[in-house]
Design an enzyme around this catalytic site. Structure first.
Site, PDB file in Angstrom:
ATOM      1  N   ASP A  38      -6.013 -64.936  17.805  1.00  0.00           N
ATOM      2  CA  ASP A  38      -5.373 -64.782  16.488  1.00  0.00           C
ATOM      3  C   ASP A  38      -5.883 -65.860  15.531  1.00  0.00           C
ATOM      4  O   ASP A  38      -5.659 -67.048  15.752  1.00  0.00           O
ATOM      5  CB  ASP A  38      -3.850 -64.903  16.685  1.00  0.00           C
ATOM      6  N   ASN A  40      -5.137 -65.959  12.138  1.00  0.00           N
ATOM      7  CA  ASN A  40      -4.300 -66.244  10.963  1.00  0.00           C
ATOM      8  C   ASN A  40      -2.822 -66.442  11.295  1.00  0.00           C
ATOM      9  O   ASN A  40      -1.982 -66.503  10.406  1.00  0.00           O
ATOM     10  CB  ASN A  40      -4.457 -65.138   9.904  1.00  0.00           C
ATOM     11  N   ASP A  42      -0.528 -64.493  12.641  1.00  0.00           N
ATOM     12  CA  ASP A  42       0.485 -63.437  12.455  1.00  0.00           C
ATOM     13  C   ASP A  42       0.885 -62.781  13.776  1.00  0.00           C
ATOM     14  O   ASP A  42       1.622 -61.799  13.790  1.00  0.00           O
ATOM     15  CB  ASP A  42      -0.003 -62.385  11.441  1.00  0.00           C
ATOM     16  N   ASP A  46      -7.466 -60.959  15.594  1.00  0.00           N
ATOM     17  CA  ASP A  46      -8.227 -60.495  14.436  1.00  0.00           C
ATOM     18  C   ASP A  46      -9.681 -60.949  14.528  1.00  0.00           C
ATOM     19  O   ASP A  46     -10.073 -61.634  15.472  1.00  0.00           O
ATOM     20  CB  ASP A  46      -7.562 -60.989  13.140  1.00  0.00           C
ATOM     21  N   ASP A 115     -16.642 -49.351  18.063  1.00  0.00           N
ATOM     22  CA  ASP A 115     -16.042 -48.133  18.596  1.00  0.00           C
ATOM     23  C   ASP A 115     -16.153 -47.052  17.526  1.00  0.00           C
ATOM     24  O   ASP A 115     -15.647 -47.223  16.409  1.00  0.00           O
ATOM     25  CB  ASP A 115     -14.560 -48.414  18.915  1.00  0.00           C
ATOM     26  N   ASP A 212     -15.889 -42.765  21.358  1.00  0.00           N
ATOM     27  CA  ASP A 212     -14.584 -42.352  21.861  1.00  0.00           C
ATOM     28  C   ASP A 212     -14.598 -40.861  22.227  1.00  0.00           C
ATOM     29  O   ASP A 212     -15.111 -40.034  21.456  1.00  0.00           O
ATOM     30  CB  ASP A 212     -13.552 -42.614  20.749  1.00  0.00           C
ATOM     31  N   GLU A 267     -17.714 -42.402  26.018  1.00  0.00           N
ATOM     32  CA  GLU A 267     -16.539 -42.234  26.863  1.00  0.00           C
ATOM     33  C   GLU A 267     -16.447 -40.745  27.183  1.00  0.00           C
ATOM     34  O   GLU A 267     -15.970 -39.951  26.368  1.00  0.00           O
ATOM     35  CB  GLU A 267     -15.259 -42.693  26.143  1.00  0.00           C
ATOM     36  N   HIS A 329      -8.637 -50.846  28.213  1.00  0.00           N
ATOM     37  CA  HIS A 329      -7.369 -50.885  27.472  1.00  0.00           C
ATOM     38  C   HIS A 329      -6.501 -49.649  27.707  1.00  0.00           C
ATOM     39  O   HIS A 329      -5.410 -49.566  27.149  1.00  0.00           O
ATOM     40  CB  HIS A 329      -7.678 -51.018  25.977  1.00  0.00           C
ATOM     41  N   ASP A 330      -6.991 -48.668  28.456  1.00  0.00           N
ATOM     42  CA  ASP A 330      -6.225 -47.447  28.689  1.00  0.00           C
ATOM     43  C   ASP A 330      -5.621 -47.375  30.080  1.00  0.00           C
ATOM     44  O   ASP A 330      -4.890 -46.430  30.381  1.00  0.00           O
ATOM     45  CB  ASP A 330      -7.128 -46.210  28.521  1.00  0.00           C
TER      46      ASP A 330
HETATM   47  C1  GLC Z   1      -9.822 -42.934  23.988  1.00  0.00           C
HETATM   48  C2  GLC Z   1      -9.315 -44.348  23.767  1.00  0.00           C
HETATM   49  C3  GLC Z   1      -7.818 -44.337  23.785  1.00  0.00           C
HETATM   50  C4  GLC Z   1      -7.322 -43.429  22.687  1.00  0.00           C
HETATM   51  C5  GLC Z   1      -7.937 -42.045  22.792  1.00  0.00           C
HETATM   52  C6  GLC Z   1      -7.748 -41.266  21.532  1.00  0.00           C
HETATM   53  O1  GLC Z   1      -9.485 -42.466  25.244  1.00  0.00           O
HETATM   54  O2  GLC Z   1      -9.871 -45.202  24.731  1.00  0.00           O
HETATM   55  O3  GLC Z   1      -7.281 -45.632  23.652  1.00  0.00           O
HETATM   56  O4  GLC Z   1      -5.932 -43.321  22.743  1.00  0.00           O
HETATM   57  O5  GLC Z   1      -9.339 -42.097  22.984  1.00  0.00           O
HETATM   58  O6  GLC Z   1      -8.547 -41.803  20.509  1.00  0.00           O
END
Ligand code: GLC
Length: 526
Positions: A38, A40, A42, A46, A115, A212, A267, A329-330
């Protein structure tokens, strides 16, 4: 790290016939901007925060960063719902901050992937606002409108993939949340607009894109019902229309027209390696595709052996370069998935960094982080994926380097002990193990690009040899809680030990419980 002030994107690789493109040698580090650092105060990470902590990535030895989306967004899906592809969301900073980050990364010799979210925009994107405003609006056909829904289901628990728009009297398609309407890539104006987005960022020097849900952009034009959807499965889990390949070929041609070997990593979240291979095309679609089975694999030698064999058997003949990833992250972090065992997470790191293919690290796995635990009122993600998205602890003492407002999610367990500062001071930490393994990989042509061959081993052990010319390495991973013996011809020395026991030393033919070792023939070492 030596500073190279030439932006890598202006510094093409020399045209040596057997020199692989840079992304085959890369070690990619995924930054989830909300939770990295972070700048700033908040409570949300960022771009300035990232720029201030790039030295961590360099110290670790990764050479490429991929940033999850930082574009303008109402944040219904944490930035994967974009309302302006060519601007930065104020939560993360400004376009100037992004340029400063690109320059700072390039100055350190780090490449940057952004991304790219082609399948859907936000429902707040001006294109969709225009499209839904009237049936005869010129942008109506930029999205997918129907009088009747079919049985297609949306992901992230969103139910039907169709939402009724009362104002214009039709349903629109969304393979994810209703706030994420799907673009119609069969409309040439959409193709041109999205190519314009790619050019916008390529012109600013980005080194490539993570695409994505790349397999979702083309849809069955007959909109036929699908039995798997009827059984409750989201279409995004298996959508595989030939038109997606045409879209990807167009994007590849565009990216290839830029100097500097920009890369496309897709992906393709279909759990069939045979299908995923198709997305490399004939060398004219994706450069790299994620390989998802390890992302939900348990700590099990049969599962990993099967997956690694399959990747080797299917990708080699197609001349498709593999990728390896254990967390993102998923999904639940792999340490959490392995029952919270740090020992297993350490052994998995040795495997990840010695397989044939580009490794992708998810921020915090080098710290051995587990998922954070959230109380009901702390939950943010409608898809229940908050656990792996927790803020990174930089310092031992709370608030762990997040001075200012309370971070948007709780810290992961043991944040102080697992913080970057604490682990940098301990030579036997998992952080130092990752760094040592990355250094080993960089130094060894066999590990970077050599052949992969499985070796005979007890069933609980996975052992394989990597070879490039005279350079040879063996990796062995014990997935069991019992001591195992591994017979190898010749004398071997241990170059890396997941248990953190000092190296180099002679290999005694044994692996302790959940231990992984990287070996080199003794004659090569002397
Ligand atoms: C991809 C991303 C995920 C997102 C999904 C819709 O799977 O990794 O985080 O929710 O696409 O964009």
């Amino acid at each position: 790290m030596a500073e190279d002030r030439t932006p890598v994107s202006e510094n093409p690789l020399p045209a040596v016939a057997d020199e692989p493109p840079w992304w085959q040698d890369a070690i990619v580090y995924q930054i989830y901007p909300r939770s990295f650092a972070d700048g700033n105060g908040d409570g949300v990470g960022d771009l300035r925060g990232i720029a201030a902590r790039l030295d961590h990535v360099c110290w670790l030895g990764a050479d490429t960063i991929w940033l999850s989306p930082v574009f303008r967004s109402p944040m219904a899906d944490a930035g994967y719902d974009i309302s302006d592809y060519c601007d930065i969301d104020p939560l993360f900073g400004t376009l100037a901050d992004m340029q400063a980050l690109l320059d700072a990364a390039h100055a350190r010799g780090l490449r940057v992937l952004l991304d790219f979210v082609p399948n859907h925009t936000s429902d707040q994107h001006p294109w969709f606002v225009a499209s839904r405003s009237a049936r005869d609006h010129p942008k109506r056909d930029w999205y997918i409108w129907r009088d009747q829904p079919n049985d297609w289901r949306a992901a992230i628990g969103a139910g039907s993939a169709w939402t009724w728009d009362a104002h214009s009297g039709q349903y629109y398609l969304h393979l994810f949340l209703p706030q994420q309407p799907d673009l119609n890539w069969r409309n040439p104006e959409v193709v041109a607009a999205m190519h314009g987005v790619l050019r916008f960022w390529l012109d600013r020097g980005v080194d490539g894109f993570r695409i994505d849900v790349a397999h979702c952009v083309g849809k069955d034009p007959s909109f036929a019902d699908h039995p798997r959807c009827l059984a409750g499965e989201p279409l995004a889990h298996f959508n595989d229309d030939p038109y997606s390949h045409e879209v990807l070929r167009g994007i590849r041609r565009l990216v290839d027209s830029y100097p500097g070997h920009r890369v496309l990593v897709g992906e393709v979240n279909i759990r069939s390696t045979a299908t995923v291979v198709q997305y490399y095309g004939a060398g004219d679609e994706l450069h790299l595709s994620f390989n998802f089975p390890p992302l939900d694999a348990p700590w099990d030698p049969v599962v990993f052996r099967t997956c690694i064999r399959e990747v080797d058997a299917l990708l080699q003949p197609a001349q498709a370069w593999p990728t390896w990833v254990l967390s993102n992250h998923d999904n639940e972090r792999h340490r959490t998935r392995y029952g919270g065992s740090l020992c297993r997470a350490r052994a998995a790191a040795l495997m990840l960094l010695t397989l044939r293919g580009t490794p992708f690290l998810f921020q915090g796995e080098e710290l051995g982080l587990q998922d954070c635990v959230t109380l009901p009122h702390e939950r943010v993600d409608p898809g229940g994926r908050d656990g792996s998205r927790a803020p990174l602890p930089w310092l031992q003492a709370p608030p762990h380097g997040w001075d200012g407002a309370r971070p948007w999610l709780p810290f992961p367990p043991d944040a102080g002990e697992l913080s970057v500062a604490t682990q940098r001071a301990r030579a036997d930490s998992i952080l130092h193990l990752y760094r040592a393994l990355i250094a080993q990989r960089r130094a060894s042509p066999a590990l970077r690009r050599g052949s992969w061959e499985e070796l005979p081993s007890p069933p609980e052990v996975l052992a394989y040899r990597r070879r490039h010319g005279d350079d040879v390495r063996v990796a062995c991973i014990n997935f069991s809680a019992q001591r195992q013996t591994l017979a190898l011809a010749g004398q071997w020395q241990v170059l890396a030990d997941s248990d953190g026991v000092p190296v180099p030393r002679r290999f005694a033919g044994e692996l302790l419980s959940d231990q992984a070792l990287l070996l080199q023939p003794v004659e090569a070492a002397s």
